[in-house]
Design an enzyme around this catalytic site. Structure first.
Site, PDB file in Angstrom:
ATOM      1  N   GLY A 187     -36.420  19.453   3.011  1.00  0.00           N
ATOM      2  CA  GLY A 187     -35.180  18.921   2.650  1.00  0.00           C
ATOM      3  C   GLY A 187     -34.856  17.403   3.013  1.00  0.00           C
ATOM      4  O   GLY A 187     -35.624  16.879   3.799  1.00  0.00           O
ATOM      5  N   ASP A 188     -33.904  16.889   2.741  1.00  0.00           N
ATOM      6  CA  ASP A 188     -33.425  15.289   2.822  1.00  0.00           C
ATOM      7  C   ASP A 188     -32.193  15.535   3.502  1.00  0.00           C
ATOM      8  O   ASP A 188     -30.948  15.700   3.039  1.00  0.00           O
ATOM      9  CB  ASP A 188     -33.276  14.771   1.716  1.00  0.00           C
ATOM     10  CG  ASP A 188     -32.906  13.184   1.944  1.00  0.00           C
ATOM     11  OD1 ASP A 188     -32.338  12.752   3.019  1.00  0.00           O
ATOM     12  OD2 ASP A 188     -33.240  12.352   1.064  1.00  0.00           O
ATOM     13  N   PHE A 189     -32.031  15.387   4.873  1.00  0.00           N
ATOM     14  CA  PHE A 189     -30.902  15.313   5.679  1.00  0.00           C
ATOM     15  C   PHE A 189     -29.712  14.435   5.317  1.00  0.00           C
ATOM     16  O   PHE A 189     -28.674  14.520   5.647  1.00  0.00           O
ATOM     17  CB  PHE A 189     -31.090  15.409   7.134  1.00  0.00           C
ATOM     18  CG  PHE A 189     -31.714  14.383   7.757  1.00  0.00           C
ATOM     19  CD1 PHE A 189     -31.234  12.941   7.520  1.00  0.00           C
ATOM     20  CD2 PHE A 189     -32.916  14.380   8.663  1.00  0.00           C
ATOM     21  CE1 PHE A 189     -32.013  11.992   8.270  1.00  0.00           C
ATOM     22  CE2 PHE A 189     -33.478  13.430   9.286  1.00  0.00           C
ATOM     23  CZ  PHE A 189     -33.188  12.105   9.314  1.00  0.00           C
ATOM     24  N   ASP A 234     -38.057  18.616   7.438  1.00  0.00           N
ATOM     25  CA  ASP A 234     -38.438  17.237   7.119  1.00  0.00           C
ATOM     26  C   ASP A 234     -38.410  17.016   5.495  1.00  0.00           C
ATOM     27  O   ASP A 234     -38.181  18.109   4.659  1.00  0.00           O
ATOM     28  CB  ASP A 234     -39.747  16.794   7.604  1.00  0.00           C
ATOM     29  CG  ASP A 234     -39.708  15.339   8.082  1.00  0.00           C
ATOM     30  OD1 ASP A 234     -39.473  14.303   7.348  1.00  0.00           O
ATOM     31  OD2 ASP A 234     -40.144  15.024   9.044  1.00  0.00           O
ATOM     32  N   HIS A 283     -31.576   7.198  16.185  1.00  0.00           N
ATOM     33  CA  HIS A 283     -31.722   5.966  16.413  1.00  0.00           C
ATOM     34  C   HIS A 283     -32.043   5.214  15.301  1.00  0.00           C
ATOM     35  O   HIS A 283     -31.877   3.837  15.261  1.00  0.00           O
ATOM     36  CB  HIS A 283     -32.777   5.671  17.532  1.00  0.00           C
ATOM     37  CG  HIS A 283     -34.167   5.915  17.351  1.00  0.00           C
ATOM     38  ND1 HIS A 283     -35.198   5.727  18.356  1.00  0.00           N
ATOM     39  CD2 HIS A 283     -34.567   6.475  16.165  1.00  0.00           C
ATOM     40  CE1 HIS A 283     -36.259   6.232  17.772  1.00  0.00           C
ATOM     41  NE2 HIS A 283     -35.923   6.526  16.565  1.00  0.00           N
TER      42      HIS A 283
END
Lengths: 351, 351
Positions: B240-242, B214, B260
């Site tokens: 992290g930042d996906f 996250d 979603h």
């Protein structure tokens, strides 16, 4: 890893806890506000009125009611899944029978005014339920300013009065069928708003005359509604303020969703005023979201009482036993409790 | 007038229209927001936690949770009528089994965080449903500011992350039971929030290790939650930042209520990133409020998609068929759709 993952088949309920207790009911009710709001927005957008002339494909329907494509299809299919709309094989949306009858604005059976009121005011006012429970005061416009304040704003006034008709219509039709009207000639509805109740009674019983009593500023709305229903020869408006004036004389007085707005001394005062205005043998018909005597079988009525907490300065709903006792104290006899529809229950007493 | 008024017996449904069509369903759903809000306020006030040590009389309970007498009894009896509380012969209130297990804050089975999120944000945001439908844009904090904006406000951040656990718990327990975990060693939950999912999986399967991925600011919350559950030796945080980085490598990746939130290109990007991070034979488990392929059987999922309309800039829910097609396109095979609980459905694919 195998291409075939052995997993149990589709779950419809979970059993995560050792004793198999499920949170389904909690989540079902917790999320239920979304169902409400989808229906209330559909009424606001005129979805059911737009379908009043027949089925439409999604694109046409969205364009007609002014919905953006992003959420439009999910919205319409949610209304299908909630059993308000049907969607045929060709993908055309249609009103289900209850929505065709009760949610098409062009029909006299329209009850959507009630939902418009929920949508414009009550859904928002209920945001403050916790605060109202903590303080005993809801802080809504009605609770703070009373009816005079509400009626001063024209848009609120119209929404409120039409909403009253939406909620009254079913109770009025039930009462038109269930009371021995042939024994009486003159009926006045106290706190009549548009006049939905006297109109329904007069429409069903050609010998009845009378009208509606309400604050003077309601008169044009009442007069217009009665005229549109072709009943101006039998129904008239009685202007007045029941807090400061006597009630008009009649054979039958109806007080629908009036007592619940007020504290106990005012409830009793209004019952005494009704007794004074009626002849011997005359009838008072009170109806409200009356609570069952065990206070456990009608959630709608108990929630309606919380609505009074939020919307009024001191109002509350009450049980049939409580109402009967107050009516006896005011001089009524032969009191009976009668459920009119799933929402409204009447307490009927003879003077 | 006779002392005995002949009237038909108690109505449970009205039949005002000539063809007997009733507005009961319309009113039932139209008013359902009140049931929701009563439950959400009860959770906010800690009613179920206060009853965690045993039944209390009304007065004591009201004092303990800070409810004013005016609406208190109606509120508690409404919770009885809605089947959340029991009221015994002595008038003492008690939790029903589901509320005792799932709505007592001191229990690990507490799912009320999810309801707190509904209460603090979503109920209010849904006021704007009509506007969102008209414009295609919801205007909520999340839609406007993204997760970084939401996470910048500490109170919102905590409510949001705890709410995610409330909603994840049941899905996590279902998934712990339903997937062949013995074939895998290393699982990472993508967008893990508090880490409810990896904690439940590790708790059920002693051989599993891995953790949660996250944004970096989630780390202390995750670490604390994992430590409190005694799993710090097997689960760690992957910051992290996906949107801008690769996903960490694992045998199984879980993406619960992630896809979603985003538009279709981002959904597909995340699926490709998952395929890149997994070995041959590794598994991706996506779960969301997946819509049934006929788009008519799961109102909850369609309403969840409207929630994405309100709460996100471009997110939407999707059908199992749509998800399967996107997963195949990203390089997954043997995709199956599996309902985890009444709310969540998984799409599981093998790399």
């Amino acid at each position: 890893m195998s291409a075939h993952i052995p997993m149990s088949s589709g779950a419809t309920s979970i059993a995560a806890a050792p004793d198999g207790v499920s949170p389904d009911h909690i989540f079902d009710i917790g999320f239920a506000f979304r169902k409400s709001k989808a229906l209330l927005s559909a009424v606001e957008l005129g979805v059911f009125t737009a379908l009043g002339d027949g089925p439409l494909d999604g694109e046409t329907l969205m364009a007609r009611v002014g919905i953006h494509p992003r959420g439009g299809r999910d919205f319409l299919d949610a209304l299908v899944a909630l059993h308000f709309l049907d969607r045929g094989e060709a993908g055309r949306y249609a009103n289900l029978p209850d929505c065709a009858l009760y949610l098409d604005r062009r029909k006299s059976t329209y009850v959507g005014g009630s939902l418009e009121l929920l949508n414009s005011y009550l859904y928002v006012d209920w945001v403050h339920l916790t605060q109202a429970l903590r303080t005993g005061h809801g802080g809504s416009a009605l609770a703070d300013g009373g009816y005079a304040g509400l009626y001063a704003d024209r848009a609120s006034f119209d929404t409120f009065l039409q909403g009253m008709s939406g909620t009254s219509l079913i109770a009025a039709r039930s009462l038109a069928e269930r009371f021995p009207w042939h024994r009486h000639e003159m009926v006045i509805d106290v706190g009549t708003a548009q006049g939905c109740m006297p109109v329904e009674l007069a429409r069903s019983h050609a010998h009845l005359r009378g009208g509606g009593f309400d604050l003077p500023q309601v008169e044009p709305i009442f007069t217009d509604y009665v005229r549109r229903n072709g009943l101006s020869d039998r129904l008239r408006f009685y202007p007045g303020d029941f807090m400061h004036e006597d009630l008009p004389k009649a054979d039958v007085l109806v007080m629908g969703r009036i007592l619940h707005n007020w504290d106990l001394p005012t409830k009793k005062l209004l019952l005494r005023k009704a007794a004074q205005a009626l002849p011997d043998g005359g009838a008072l018909i009170v109806y409200d979201n009356i609570i069952d005597d065990e206070r456990r079988h009608r959630p709608h009525s108990l929630l309606a009482s919380l609505n009074m907490l939020i919307e009024t300065a001191a109002g509350f709903e009450y049980t049939g036993s409580e109402c009967s006792a107050w009516m006896r104290e005011a001089g009524f006899r032969d009191i009976r409790i009668e459920q009119l529809d799933p929402i409204s229950t009447a307490a009927i007493g003879i003077r």
